[in-house]
Design a protein around this motif. Structure first.
Motif, PDB file in Angstrom:
ATOM      1  N   ILE B  49      70.064  48.335  44.631  1.00 24.17           N
ATOM      2  CA  ILE B  49      71.017  49.421  43.684  1.00 24.17           C
ATOM      3  C   ILE B  49      69.935  50.466  43.648  1.00 24.17           C
ATOM      4  CG2 ILE B  49      69.815  48.587  41.666  1.00 24.17           C
ATOM      5  CD1 ILE B  49      72.215  49.218  40.024  1.00 24.17           C
ATOM      6  N   ARG B  50      70.424  52.011  44.303  1.00 22.71           N
ATOM      7  CA  ARG B  50      70.247  52.217  44.398  1.00 22.71           C
ATOM      8  C   ARG B  50      69.239  53.049  43.267  1.00 22.71           C
ATOM      9  NH1 ARG B  50      69.782  52.924  49.745  1.00 22.71           N
ATOM     10  NH2 ARG B  50      72.184  52.005  51.079  1.00 22.71           N
ATOM     11  N   SER B  51      69.100  54.464  43.194  1.00 28.87           N
ATOM     12  CA  SER B  51      68.418  55.538  42.638  1.00 28.87           C
ATOM     13  C   SER B  51      69.445  55.886  41.409  1.00 28.87           C
ATOM     14  CB  SER B  51      66.856  56.135  42.596  1.00 28.87           C
ATOM     15  OG  SER B  51      67.433  56.706  43.150  1.00 28.87           O
ATOM     16  N   ASN B  52      69.983  56.179  42.406  1.00 31.93           N
ATOM     17  CA  ASN B  52      70.920  57.526  41.297  1.00 31.93           C
ATOM     18  C   ASN B  52      71.985  56.128  40.927  1.00 31.93           C
ATOM     19  OD1 ASN B  52      72.123  56.052  44.178  1.00 31.93           O
ATOM     20  ND2 ASN B  52      73.090  58.154  44.877  1.00 31.93           N
ATOM     21  N   GLU B  53      72.615  54.709  41.476  1.00 31.53           N
ATOM     22  CA  GLU B  53      73.160  54.278  40.802  1.00 31.53           C
ATOM     23  C   GLU B  53      73.060  53.598  39.592  1.00 31.53           C
ATOM     24  OE1 GLU B  53      73.545  51.227  44.645  1.00 31.53           O
ATOM     25  OE2 GLU B  53      75.191  52.420  45.328  1.00 31.53           O
ATOM     26  N   ARG B  54      73.969  53.430  38.283  1.00 30.72           N
ATOM     27  CA  ARG B  54      74.032  52.554  37.268  1.00 30.72           C
ATOM     28  C   ARG B  54      74.278  51.292  37.049  1.00 30.72           C
ATOM     29  NH1 ARG B  54      70.868  55.471  37.609  1.00 30.72           N
ATOM     30  NH2 ARG B  54      70.573  57.851  36.710  1.00 30.72           N
ATOM     31  N   GLU B  55      75.185  51.242  38.200  1.00 33.64           N
ATOM     32  CA  GLU B  55      75.906  49.120  38.519  1.00 33.64           C
ATOM     33  C   GLU B  55      76.563  48.856  39.024  1.00 33.64           C
ATOM     34  OE1 GLU B  55      77.504  48.134  34.387  1.00 33.64           O
ATOM     35  OE2 GLU B  55      78.691  46.668  35.678  1.00 33.64           O
ATOM     36  N   LYS B  56      76.230  47.478  39.670  1.00 33.17           N
ATOM     37  CA  LYS B  56      76.979  47.330  41.630  1.00 33.17           C
ATOM     38  C   LYS B  56      77.000  45.542  40.649  1.00 33.17           C
ATOM     39  CE  LYS B  56      75.912  47.977  45.864  1.00 33.17           C
ATOM     40  NZ  LYS B  56      74.588  48.273  46.834  1.00 33.17           N
ATOM     41  N   HIS B  57      77.657  45.214  41.771  1.00 29.22           N
ATOM     42  CA  HIS B  57      77.873  44.065  41.690  1.00 29.22           C
ATOM     43  C   HIS B  57      78.436  43.277  43.012  1.00 29.22           C
ATOM     44  CE1 HIS B  57      80.613  44.409  37.646  1.00 29.22           C
ATOM     45  NE2 HIS B  57      79.802  45.985  37.748  1.00 29.22           N
ATOM     46  N   SER B  58      78.465  42.317  42.704  1.00 25.96           N
ATOM     47  CA  SER B  58      78.120  41.220  44.265  1.00 25.96           C
ATOM     48  C   SER B  58      78.577  40.038  43.583  1.00 25.96           C
ATOM     49  CB  SER B  58      77.129  41.298  45.122  1.00 25.96           C
ATOM     50  OG  SER B  58      77.351  40.848  46.148  1.00 25.96           O
ATOM     51  N   GLY B  59      80.011  39.406  44.183  1.00 25.22           N
ATOM     52  CA  GLY B  59      80.397  38.251  43.497  1.00 25.22           C
ATOM     53  C   GLY B  59      80.471  37.694  42.061  1.00 25.22           C
ATOM     54  N   ARG B  60      78.714  37.364  41.930  1.00 26.48           N
ATOM     55  CA  ARG B  60      78.697  36.733  39.880  1.00 26.48           C
ATOM     56  C   ARG B  60      77.804  37.415  39.887  1.00 26.48           C
ATOM     57  NH1 ARG B  60      77.109  31.791  39.746  1.00 26.48           N
ATOM     58  NH2 ARG B  60      76.545  30.667  41.520  1.00 26.48           N
ATOM     59  N   LEU B  61      77.279  38.986  40.661  1.00 27.63           N
ATOM     60  CA  LEU B  61      76.684  38.835  40.061  1.00 27.63           C
ATOM     61  C   LEU B  61      76.563  40.404  39.417  1.00 27.63           C
ATOM     62  CD1 LEU B  61      73.580  38.446  43.217  1.00 27.63           C
ATOM     63  CD2 LEU B  61      74.133  37.247  41.496  1.00 27.63           C
ATOM     64  N   ARG B  62      75.884  40.997  38.935  1.00 29.00           N
ATOM     65  CA  ARG B  62      75.621  42.000  37.374  1.00 29.00           C
ATOM     66  C   ARG B  62      74.532  42.525  38.010  1.00 29.00           C
ATOM     67  NH1 ARG B  62      76.337  43.601  32.378  1.00 29.00           N
ATOM     68  NH2 ARG B  62      76.776  45.815  32.435  1.00 29.00           N
ATOM     69  N   VAL B  63      74.321  43.797  38.964  1.00 30.25           N
ATOM     70  CA  VAL B  63      73.265  44.217  38.344  1.00 30.25           C
ATOM     71  C   VAL B  63      73.083  46.057  37.538  1.00 30.25           C
ATOM     72  CG1 VAL B  63      70.623  45.291  39.413  1.00 30.25           C
ATOM     73  CG2 VAL B  63      71.966  43.296  40.337  1.00 30.25           C
ATOM     74  N   THR B  64      72.149  46.144  36.883  1.00 26.03           N
ATOM     75  CA  THR B  64      72.069  47.441  36.408  1.00 26.03           C
ATOM     76  C   THR B  64      70.456  47.499  36.631  1.00 26.03           C
ATOM     77  OG1 THR B  64      71.196  46.699  34.282  1.00 26.03           O
ATOM     78  CG2 THR B  64      74.022  46.861  34.240  1.00 26.03           C
ATOM     79  N   LEU B  65      70.626  48.914  36.307  1.00 30.81           N
ATOM     80  CA  LEU B  65      69.135  50.571  36.315  1.00 30.81           C
ATOM     81  C   LEU B  65      69.770  51.230  35.965  1.00 30.81           C
ATOM     82  CD1 LEU B  65      66.741  50.355  38.282  1.00 30.81           C
ATOM     83  CD2 LEU B  65      68.139  51.700  39.314  1.00 30.81           C
ATOM     84  N   ASP B  66      68.546  51.488  34.944  1.00 24.98           N
ATOM     85  CA  ASP B  66      68.457  52.917  33.685  1.00 24.98           C
ATOM     86  C   ASP B  66      67.293  53.095  34.392  1.00 24.98           C
ATOM     87  OD1 ASP B  66      67.993  53.990  31.779  1.00 24.98           O
ATOM     88  OD2 ASP B  66      68.912  52.828  30.678  1.00 24.98           O
ATOM     89  N   THR B  67      67.020  54.271  35.075  1.00 27.93           N
ATOM     90  CA  THR B  67      65.458  54.465  35.589  1.00 27.93           C
ATOM     91  C   THR B  67      64.818  55.316  34.370  1.00 27.93           C
ATOM     92  OG1 THR B  67      67.532  57.013  36.338  1.00 27.93           O
ATOM     93  CG2 THR B  67      66.601  55.472  38.178  1.00 27.93           C
TER      94      THR B  67
END
Lengths: 117, 114
Positions: B49-67
């Protein structure tokens, strides 16, 4: 993805002997190779960075005379643990770097489990 | 030096449940990545997940980022026994040598009970 081959996958050696670990990038040219060490149930810690054609750079606290790194070609980097002691027993993993490596996923060798008895 | 901490250190759940792992880091980043490691094996890249992204999904995975909080979370939904592994977050950081390299969080050991 990139193919990285690391050998051996495991080695047991006597205290005082030296062990060489090889890391090959099979389908690309690696100008830099990162070497990590992982103790049981711990995270990966960067030990050193090997640079093709020049001296390796070592992280603080890593003995350069003990962990000899050679990066003679763009496809091969080696880590030699000299005069190994039981406290050197660990999991060693290599990871090649190319220009895109920092902004995209990294690839890793299969790792080498070193046990010094 | 290690870039960040992860919690929990260990997590045991039943198959079918969701697993959430958290990662905190210290410096500014270009991106944050999650990796999986089966016992005694190398690492496998899961998601970036890039620094300008807040959320990303891939299949059963969900990643969030709060810089702003310098934190990220990895959610695995509908877990399976095969998800049992250690999970590490990683960021590119400036090392003691002046070079940038991937540095890893402390890791979460996930055990999924069948």
């Amino acid at each position: 993805g990139a193919v990285v081959s690391q050998h051996p996958s495991w080695v047991i050696c006597k205290s005082g002997t030296s062990v060489k670990i090889e890391c090959r990038s099979l389908d690309f040219q690696a100008t830099t190779m990162f070497w990590y060490r992982q103790f049981p149930k711990q995270s990966l810690m960067l030990m050193a960075t090997s640079n093709e054609g020049s001296k390796a750079t070592y992280e603080q606290g890593v003995e350069k005379d003990k962990f000899l790194i050679n990066h003679a070609s763009l496809t091969l980097s080696t880590l030699t643990v000299t005069s190994a002691h039981p406290e050197d027993s660990s999991f060693y993993i290599c990871s090649p770097n190319w220009d895109r490596a920092i902004v995209t996923e990294a690839f890793f060798g299969q790792g080498t489990r070193l046990t010094v008895v | 030096s290690q870039q960040g901490e992860e919690d929990p250190q260990a997590l045991s759940i039943q198959e079918g449940e969701n697993a959430t792992m958290n990662c905190s880091y210290k410096t500014s980043i270009n991106n944050l990545q999650w990796y999986r490691q089966n016992s005694g094996r190398g690492l496998v890249h899961l998601i970036l997940i890039r620094s300008n992204e807040r959320e990303k999904h891939s299949g059963r995975l969900r990643v969030t980022l709060d810089t702003s909080k310098k934190s990220s979370s990895l959610l695995i939904t509908a877990s399976r026994a095969a998800d049992t592994a250690s999970y590490f977050c990683a960021t590119d950081a400036l090392m003691d040598t002046g070079r940038r390299a991937l540095t890893f969080g402390s890791g979460t050991r996930l055990q999924v009970q069948p």
